[in-house]
Design an enzyme around this catalytic site. Structure first.
Site, PDB file in Angstrom:
ATOM      1  CB  THR A 127       2.198   2.267  -5.080  1.00 50.74           C
ATOM      2  OG1 THR A 127       1.870   1.364  -4.034  1.00 50.74           O
ATOM      3  CG2 THR A 127       3.704   2.503  -5.080  1.00 50.74           C
ATOM      4  CD  GLN A 163      -4.408  -2.754  -1.897  1.00 47.93           C
ATOM      5  OE1 GLN A 163      -4.224  -2.325  -0.763  1.00 47.93           O
ATOM      6  NE2 GLN A 163      -5.180  -3.797  -2.138  1.00 47.93           N
ATOM      7  CG  HIS A 207      -1.673   1.294   1.397  1.00 45.07           C
ATOM      8  ND1 HIS A 207      -1.547   2.110   2.495  1.00 45.07           N
ATOM      9  CD2 HIS A 207      -2.574   1.908   0.581  1.00 45.07           C
ATOM     10  CE1 HIS A 207      -2.332   3.161   2.360  1.00 45.07           C
ATOM     11  NE2 HIS A 207      -2.968   3.060   1.214  1.00 45.07           N
ATOM     12  CB  SER A 208       0.975   4.273   0.383  1.00 40.27           C
ATOM     13  OG  SER A 208       1.479   5.575   0.303  1.00 40.27           O
ATOM     14  CG  MET A 209       5.541   6.061   0.238  1.00 39.07           C
ATOM     15  SD  MET A 209       6.113   6.605  -1.384  1.00 39.07           S
ATOM     16  CE  MET A 209       7.886   6.577  -1.145  1.00 39.07           C
TER      17      MET A 209
END
Length: 925
Positions: A205, A203, A176-178
């Site tokens: 990212t 997700q 998720h993200s980073m």
């Protein structure tokens, strides 16, 4: 309950009352229900989820004291797996910026329910990494450390399966993200084996570039990862799926999540959640982790990826892409089949009913017999080009076939269900008759139904009658004009081509008004915005008759080599009339500017302050007085002083000789060129940002000067300050000691912390000066009243005294004007360095010294500079030979801030400290 609440988020999660009121009530009710024997399944799930901490090797735990690895489980599964080893399929969840390892619960719980449904024939073991909720999107110094730790975690996870019959050799990763970027960075490690990862799903990212490049470590990390993936595209076989949140994700815009399309790397997919079948909603940055529809889609894909022979995720890259396409790109309303049967048997006791009309509707309700409706294609081919069919029965059975050389019935037919598309309320199929010359009949199958009602519609049509061109309005029409089209025909399907629409700075509102006659039942229409060059479609469901508004804007601009246009696909009712109106939305255009360029605003604010700062220095040189900050901001902060130079440099870089000279001087790439490469070219965007930046600089200056006055009033209430300094060139004896202490603090702890202390010291000096000036003015008033009573003093002596006092007050006011501008510049330096300070404070129990420290070099220069400026007055630098040169520097530096700092915010302080340093040197030259 529907966790998505119809809009892709969990609204109650953001309501603090949920935590402080609802949860305590739930706890009381749970205790009561347990004591009384009321054991509901819901409460069992809430109370029986566990996170089992995986013991890491001592050396690894000592090297990464802030990081941990957990295994998620619930109920009996968690109890059984407290004692390792494991027997399932490993999946590793990586949280993002300030993310928690507990976020794995959403996907892990759904996967466990799915495994229970199949009696644990297959099951997944979900692991999660605890990154201590680090702010890696703001401070990039720990990204490499996180990457190395994840590598060690993968090796540790695989060791947990040793000795098992179907021991995995790789893991799947959800980032998720980073966390998704960290997963991609694994491939850049020297000793990392690519085979350790069999699937990567990210997700929200930001793959393309950081959202806020606040230090060089983030940009360097991105450059390393993206360059590796581009240069080694031929050798990267990792199947990767990137899912974006859409327009509701205000933290990471979806354009940054799209993986670069490489000719040699075909195993990467990028999609927006609003285009994912069975999800069809936009999610914000956090809810993408627990959006029920999206997590269900993800788990369905995971189970379809299992290889029955190895009981692990398949190693076949074609099957991986096929599964991901099935669940995330185009769903045919069928369960996934690796080798679907093309030919289906059409046998059994069924009725065969020929249909010769071009438009046909059948309503099924309590049908006891199976019916095959046959459509002869020979006559229709002469008149029509396409056939369209839709069904409101959304089950996964085969429902449409093609027969070869058939008359009234056929025993075998080509199953066309895989060409269909699932939509929220219907499954539809559109065929071009020219593509199927061997088919003699089209067969629609209606099964026997009991108690449920559904409708099947088919129609033959010419493409040109269902394709309507609608040019969008001009960008600068500001919504005052509109264009519309009226659909008078009775078709079921229309394509509206939106001409001249393909840039990210365009934004429109589409209004669809439906009017129906003689309709008693509720009718649903679907409006699908289809963008052919990226998977960012969005759907709108409307109950007709109604008036529906649709937002029209893009995540990715239309590529230069793309000839297809954006489409508004309308799945309509034949009993209704539709009017489609499009007009420019000025508010949404500003929203696009903020979405794509809002991160550059600090650079424009700083550029405006630098221009005002240069104007004040020049007025001090030319007139001997420093003008007001607001006056100089209005006079000097003009876009034409900055933008033409940036555009000129961008133009000259198109010439080879200038580019070679640029490279020889080791100058970085122009930010305007970087933005162009990312398709972020807005007309007049620099002008808009400059206006916003100047406005922010004005209100920031007003706020800082007001704050200084309020603090000085508080200081006067607590302690009466001394008079104005008599010797304006005097530097206190404790200044070298204070400077040395702050430099030591910067070296041993955190550079941003030392900068903050220097900033507070500077503010204290200015507050002290403001309080002294207020005291001086009050005493001057008293002296003037006393001098009027004393008429024996000479007029000459009286005039000279007043003249002396008046000059002292003017010098102090000039100094305050200059200091207030310097405070504005310093404030932005402190704000831009604050993320590393927050990161250091958050991890202080693990690391006393921040390493690497992005602010340490700046702190070494800024600390002595600000210590000198804090004791500097304008009267002491009026005669400086360096003042004229110092007043000329802010203009080119303001240009440099826009040229090199709008897309790299960490460079902004480098341009700010130069005029401050020259200002300080004016005391000695």
């Amino acid at each position: 309950p529907n966790l998505n609440s119809g809009n892709g988020i969990l609204p109650f999660v953001y309501n603090y009352h949920f935590f402080f009121v609802v949860l305590p009530v739930f706890s009381i009710f749970i205790n009561y229900s347990t004591s009384s024997g009321m054991h509901s399944y819901f409460f069992k799930c809430m109370l029986s989820h566990y996170r089992i901490k995986i013991q890491l090797p001592k050396k690894l735990a000592k090297r990464y004291p802030a990081y941990e690895l957990y295994l998620y489980g619930e109920g009996s599964y968690a109890e059984e797996h407290k004692i390792l080893p494991l027997t399932g399929i490993p999946v590793l969840f990586l949280p993002g910026n300030a993310g928690s390892y507990k976020q794995v619960r959403s996907v892990g719980s759904i996967a466990l329910r799915k495994a229970e449904d199949i009696d644990f024939k297959y099951h997944f073991d979900f692991f999660s990494v605890n990154f201590n909720e680090e702010l890696v999107a703001l401070y990039g110094g720990s990204l490499q450390k996180q990457t190395k730790f994840v590598h060690e975690c993968i090796k540790t996870i695989l060791k947990l399966y040793k000795g098992q019959e179907f021991a995995p050799k790789s893991v799947a990763i959800i980032g998720h993200s980073m966390g998704g970027l960290v997963a991609r960075a694994l491939l850049t490690l020297k000793n990392f084996k690519q085979d350790l990862i069999n699937l990567l799903i990210t997700q929200a990212t930001p793959h393309v570039a950081p959202v806020l490049p606040l230090d060089r470590f983030i940009t360097d990390f991105y450059m390393t990862v993206n360059n590796y993936w581009i240069l080694n595209a031929r050798h990267i076989n990792l199947t990767t799926l990137s899912v974006a949140g859409g327009f509701r994700d205000y933290q990471v815009r979806s354009g940054l999540t799209f993986l670069p399309k490489l000719s040699h790397h075909t195993s990467a997919l990028s999609v927006v959640s609003s285009a994912v079948p069975k999800t069809w909603v936009s999610t914000d940055h956090l809810s993408i982790v627990w959006c029920k529809q999206l997590q269900l889609t993800t788990i369905r894909a995971f189970f379809d990826l299992i290889d029955a022979d190895t009981k692990q995720i398949t190693q076949n890259p074609k099957k991986k892409l096929s599964v991901l396409n099935h669940h995330f790109i185009r769903h045919p309303a069928k369960h996934f089949e690796e080798n679907p049967a093309i030919i289906s048997d059409l046998t059994g006791t069924s009725m065969w009913v020929p249909v010769k009309v071009s438009k046909w509707t059948y309503v099924a309700y309590n049908e006891s017999d199976k019916i095959y409706f046959t459509f002869p294609l020979a006559n229709h081919r002469k008149i029509y080009t396409h056939v369209y069919c839709q069904s409101t029965m959304l089950d996964t059975s085969s429902w449409i076939f093609g027969c070869i050389n058939s008359t009234s019935m056929c025993r075998q037919g080509i199953d066309l269900k895989w060409k269909a598309e699932l939509l929220p309320t219907i499954k539809s199929l559109t065929l071009r008759l020219q593509d199927y010359p061997s088919l003699s009949h089209l067969v629609v199958y209606v099964p026997s139904v009991h108690g449920s009602k559904f409708v099947v519609d088919c129609e033959f049509f010419k493409k040109e009658t269902r394709t309507i061109q609608l040019p969008v309005t001009h960008l600068f029409s500001f919504g005052l004009s509109s264009r519309k089209v009226l659909l008078n025909t009775s078709g079921l399907f229309y394509n509206i081509e939106l001409l001249n629409f393909g840039q990210i700075y365009q934004a429109f509102k589409i209004n669809v008004v439906s009017k129906c006659s003689g309709v008693k039942e509720e009718i649903t229409s679907i409006y699908k915005l289809h963008i052919p060059w990226s998977y960012e479609d969005s759907l709108t469901i409307a109950q007709v008759p109604s008036s529906t508004e649709i937002s029209l804007k893009l995540h990715i601009a239309q590529p230069e080599n793309e000839s297809q246009v954006a489409l508004l696909k309308m799945y309509t009712s034949s009993d209704c009339q539709y009017e489609v109106t499009v007009k420019t939305s000025f508010s949404q255009i500003l929203g696009q500017v903020v979405r794509f360029h809002g991160g550059a605003l600090p650079a424009y604010v700083t550029s405006s302050i630098l221009l005002a700062y240069g104007g004040q220095l020049y007025s001090l040189f030319s007139t001997g007085h420093c003008l007001e900050y607001a006056t100089m901001l209005d006079k000097q902060a003009k876009p034409y002083k900055v933008d033409p130079f940036v555009l000129m440099i961008k133009f000259l870089l198109g010439y080879k000789w200038f580019k070679e000279l640029w490279d020889v001087l080791l100058l970085p790439e122009l930010d305007a060129i970087v933005l162009t490469s990312q398709s972020m070219c807005f007309p007049l965007v620099s002008l808009v940002l400059f206006l916003f930046g100047t406005c922010t600089a004005y209100w920031g200056g007003l706020l800082s000067s007001t704050s200084v006055r309020l603090l000085s009033s508080l200081w006067l209430a607590l302690k009466r300050p001394p008079e104005l300094p008599k010797d304006t060139k005097m530097i206190s004896l404790d200044l070298p000691f204070l400077t040395t202490v702050l430099i030591i603090v910067s070296w041993t702890t955190c550079g941003a912390f030392a900068i903050l202390l220097t900033y507070l010291y500077y503010v204290f000096k200015i507050v002290h000066l403001q309080a002294s000036l207020a005291t001086f003015k009050n005493s001057q008033t008293v002296n003037l009243k006393h001098s009027r009573r004393n008429e024996k003093k000479s007029n000459h002596h009286k005039d000279s005294t007043v003249h002396y006092l008046h000059l002292s007050a003017n010098d102090a006011e000039d100094s305050l004007r200059m200091h207030n501008t310097v405070i504005n510049l310093l404030t932005w330096i402190v704000l831009l360095s604050m993320p590393s300070l927050i990161y250091w404070l958050k991890n202080l129990r693990y690391y006393f010294k921040l390493s690497p420290d992005p602010c340490k070099p700046l702190a070494f220069i800024l600390i002595p500079t600000m210590a000198i400026l804090g004791n500097t007055h304008t009267v002491s630098i009026k005669s400086s030979k360096l003042l004229k040169t110092t007043s000329q520097f802010p203009l080119p530096l303001a240009v440099g801030v826009i040229a090199f700092g709008s897309a790299h915010l960490y460079r902004v302080p480098c341009f700010v400290f130069i005029p401050l340093l020259l200002h300080a040197l004016c005391n000695f030259m």
